[in-house]
Motif scaffolding. Structure first.
Motif, short mmCIF file in Angstrom:
data_model
loop_
_atom_site.label_atom_id
_atom_site.label_comp_id
_atom_site.label_asym_id
_atom_site.label_seq_id
_atom_site.Cartn_x
_atom_site.Cartn_y
_atom_site.Cartn_z
N MET A 1 -27.82 3.69 -4.93
CA MET A 1 -28.20 4.12 -3.59
C MET A 1 -29.71 4.33 -3.51
N TYR A 2 -30.28 4.04 -2.35
CA TYR A 2 -31.68 4.34 -2.10
C TYR A 2 -31.72 5.53 -1.16
N LEU A 3 -32.67 6.44 -1.39
CA LEU A 3 -32.64 7.74 -0.73
C LEU A 3 -33.08 7.71 0.73
N THR A 4 -33.60 6.57 1.21
CA THR A 4 -33.91 6.45 2.64
C THR A 4 -32.71 6.00 3.46
N GLN A 5 -31.61 5.68 2.80
CA GLN A 5 -30.44 5.15 3.51
C GLN A 5 -29.93 6.05 4.64
N PRO A 6 -29.86 7.38 4.45
CA PRO A 6 -29.34 8.22 5.54
C PRO A 6 -30.17 8.14 6.82
N LEU A 7 -31.45 7.88 6.71
CA LEU A 7 -32.28 7.76 7.91
C LEU A 7 -31.87 6.53 8.72
N HIS A 8 -31.58 5.43 8.03
CA HIS A 8 -31.16 4.21 8.72
C HIS A 8 -29.80 4.43 9.40
N ARG A 9 -28.91 5.10 8.71
CA ARG A 9 -27.59 5.39 9.28
C ARG A 9 -27.71 6.27 10.51
N ALA A 10 -28.53 7.32 10.39
CA ALA A 10 -28.71 8.22 11.52
C ALA A 10 -29.35 7.51 12.71
N LEU A 11 -30.28 6.60 12.42
CA LEU A 11 -30.94 5.84 13.50
C LEU A 11 -29.94 4.97 14.24
N GLN A 12 -28.95 4.47 13.51
CA GLN A 12 -27.91 3.64 14.12
C GLN A 12 -26.94 4.48 14.94
N GLN A 13 -26.63 5.68 14.45
CA GLN A 13 -25.55 6.46 15.05
C GLN A 13 -26.03 7.58 15.98
N ARG A 14 -27.22 8.14 15.70
CA ARG A 14 -27.68 9.31 16.46
C ARG A 14 -29.18 9.19 16.77
N PRO A 15 -29.63 8.10 17.38
CA PRO A 15 -31.09 7.90 17.54
C PRO A 15 -31.76 8.96 18.41
N ASP A 16 -31.03 9.52 19.37
CA ASP A 16 -31.65 10.47 20.30
C ASP A 16 -31.30 11.92 19.99
N ALA A 17 -30.56 12.14 18.92
CA ALA A 17 -30.17 13.51 18.54
C ALA A 17 -31.32 14.18 17.79
N PRO A 18 -31.45 15.49 17.91
CA PRO A 18 -32.51 16.17 17.15
C PRO A 18 -32.25 16.11 15.65
N MET A 19 -33.26 15.70 14.90
CA MET A 19 -33.13 15.63 13.45
C MET A 19 -33.85 16.79 12.78
N THR A 20 -35.02 17.19 13.30
CA THR A 20 -35.77 18.27 12.69
C THR A 20 -36.22 19.27 13.75
N VAL A 21 -36.26 20.53 13.32
CA VAL A 21 -36.80 21.62 14.15
C VAL A 21 -37.78 22.39 13.28
N CYS A 22 -39.00 22.53 13.79
CA CYS A 22 -40.03 23.27 13.05
C CYS A 22 -40.81 24.10 14.08
N GLY A 23 -40.53 25.39 14.13
CA GLY A 23 -41.13 26.21 15.18
C GLY A 23 -40.64 25.74 16.53
N GLU A 24 -41.57 25.44 17.42
CA GLU A 24 -41.21 24.94 18.75
C GLU A 24 -41.11 23.42 18.79
N ARG A 25 -41.36 22.76 17.68
CA ARG A 25 -41.40 21.30 17.65
C ARG A 25 -40.03 20.74 17.24
N VAL A 26 -39.47 19.92 18.13
CA VAL A 26 -38.19 19.27 17.88
C VAL A 26 -38.40 17.77 17.92
N ARG A 27 -37.92 17.08 16.89
CA ARG A 27 -38.08 15.62 16.87
C ARG A 27 -36.72 14.95 16.67
N THR A 28 -36.51 13.86 17.41
CA THR A 28 -35.26 13.13 17.31
C THR A 28 -35.28 12.20 16.11
N THR A 29 -34.11 11.65 15.82
CA THR A 29 -34.01 10.69 14.72
C THR A 29 -34.92 9.49 14.96
N GLY A 30 -34.92 8.99 16.18
CA GLY A 30 -35.76 7.83 16.48
C GLY A 30 -37.24 8.13 16.28
#
Length: 511
Positions: A1-30
């Protein structure tokens, strides 16, 4: 397995879902996927090639998340550095690893001139904080904006993925080399055993990400899909606020963190009902603290993981055992599905059930070795086993009981005393918040059992009361012959108590 694989899967399945939250900054998978591919291109433009180590000296944030993925994207190894080290220790790790590109946030920008002076091989420093980039550094955000995305190289297998330096509790730190294959084996085994991360769940990362336990907690949620919330550093107040605000479902804590949360005066003012899983590890938890934690978070399932930087998670004590209670709560559980463990005698052969020896393991989860240290590697990896340096026993049902670090075992009057057993007895005293037990030189006994105790706020206890409580639970020769009361215990960045410091600082005139 390559460790970037989950990012590709998430991009396929949840591109607009929030992936990270840091303080007030929220970023989607895309957004994350785009930034990772651009950062990878930027690192390549800075001269990073396959196999290079890319350092990160920063508090937890969404940029650390991007840094790991971008580094693997181009086949380099991530080298997150202990943020609690002194500049000299940081410089040692940078120089020893041959790190030429280092990412530094606002909290550590001031140390950059000293690092440049101490590390002539340090070619580029990237500022990954929120403030302006200091003179002599390159702006992280400017790099992300300036480069077009590059394709993922999908590096995996035995390619070096992580270089993690041990905490340095004794001697100089060693760089532990962990491959993509090793991390994958450890993570899959622990996740199958724990079942503590939900699809689309929310994991709160509080422990520093240069530590393997925090790293595994972060990556497990990435693998399952969901959101990761980053706290720059742990405080019980910030932990409680984040759980309530983001409806956190999963977290990992060391026992000291658990104690601080359970004792925090505003605990009852927070809604922590979203927590479904709390994993603890790093050091032993007392029975008293575990009971308190389970009462404090009745809706959460508790799991314990035991392992080390060199191996990842080895054993898991699951939710069912925690619900059942009983003596197995003192174990660290059983080997995960991808791990083989044994307790070895002095001749290197496996011991029968319940005999104490050195805990050893073998399998794909084991490190590649120590960076630039062939002798230390050969000492740890011999005859097919990774030797942990921990003393323990395995019962007839495969449950592992860790009794001590081998070097921390106390021999007093010819009897072996394991500090964990004494610490568990002391921790059940109603006035004791935390404690540690070490051996000190003794003219009569060779070594004497010495306890260092932190009392709960507003509580009192005498040496004699502590000793009497101990004698009511364990043999007299195991009872501390000396007791020292302190305000706090010295700990490593991983939350482990630094017993070397306690031994060195003990007063010579202490009875």
């Amino acid at each position: 397995m390559y460790l970037t694989q989950p990012l590709h899967r998430a991009l396929q399945q949840r591109p607009d879902a929030p992936m990270t939250v840091c303080g007030e900054r929220v970023r989607t998978t895309g957004q994350i996927a785009d930034r990772v591919a651009r950062l990878a291109a930027a690192l390549r433009s800075l001269g990073v090639v396959e196999g290079d180590r890319v350092g990160m000296l920063a508090l937890n944030s969404d940029r650390v998340h991007e840094y790991f993925l971008a580094t693997w994207w181009i086949g380099a190894a991530a080298h997150p550095i202990n943020v609690r080290w002194s500049p000299a220790e940081i410089a040692y790790a940078v120089g020893d690893s041959g790190t030429e590109v280092l990412l530094v946030d606002d909290a550590f920008a001031a140390v950059v001139p000293e690092l440049r002076e101490r590390c002539p091989g340090l070619r580029t420093v990237v500022h990954c904080g929120d403030g302006p980039a200091p003179e002599g550094t390159v702006s992280y955000e400017e790099l992300v904006r300036s480069f077009e995305p590059v394709p993922d190289g999908r590096h995996g297998g035995d390619t070096l993925a992580l270089l993690l330096y041990t905490g340095g509790t004794t001697g100089l730190p060693k760089g532990v080399m962990v491959s993509h294959r090793g991390l994958s084996a450890s993570l899959h085994g622990s996740m199958l055993a724990m079942r503590n991360v939900d699809h689309g769940g929310v994991t709160l990362v509080t422990a520093p990400l240069f530590h393997i336990a925090a790293f595994c907690s972060w990556y497990a949620q990435l693998l399952m899909g969901g959101t990761v919330v980053f706290l720059p550093a742990f405080t019980p107040a910030h932990f409680l606020d984040a759980v309530q605000r983001h409806r956190v479902t999963t977290c990992i804590l060391v026992p000291l963190m658990v104690q601080l949360v359970c004792d925090h005066p505003t605990l009852a003012d927070h809604d922590v009902s979203s927590l479904r899983s709390i994993t603890y590890g790093g050091t032993a938890s007392s029975d008293a603290l575990l009971r308190q934690a389970m009462e404090t978070f009745p809706g959460a399932g508790f799991t314990q993981g035991y392992g080390m930087t060199e191996t990842g998670v080895l054993t898991v004590l699951g939710r069912a055992e925690h619900r059942a209670g009983g003596p197995r709560l003192r174990s660290t559980g059983r080997a995960t599905p991808t791990v083989e463990i044994a307790v070895l005698g002095p001749d290197g052969s496996p011991l029968p059930p319940d005999e104490v020896g050195e805990i050893a393991t073998r399998g794909d989860h084991v490190m590649l070795g120590y960076w630039g240290k062939p002798q230390e590697t050969a000492q740890a990896l011999r005859e097919g086993w990774m030797h942990t340096g921990d003393a323990g026993r395995i019962d007839e049902d495969g449950y592992l009981y860790v009794v001590d670090r081998i070097k921390d075992m106390i021999i007093t009057g010819g009897e072996n005393v394991y500090s964990a057993e004494v610490e568990n007895a002391l921790a059940s005293h109603p006035a004791v918040a935390s404690c540690a037990v070490v051996g000190l030189p003794d003219d009569r006994w060779g070594e004497r059992v010495h306890a260092v105790v932190v009392l709960k706020p507003g509580r009192t206890a005498t040496v004699e009361e502590i000793q009497a409580h101990s004698k009511s639970l364990i043999a007299g020769y195991k009872t501390p012959r000396s007791v020292e009361f302190v305000e706090s215990l010295p700990t490593s960045a991983a939350g482990k108590i630094l017993k070397r410091v306690l031994r060195d600082s003990a007063r010579p005139d202490m009875p």
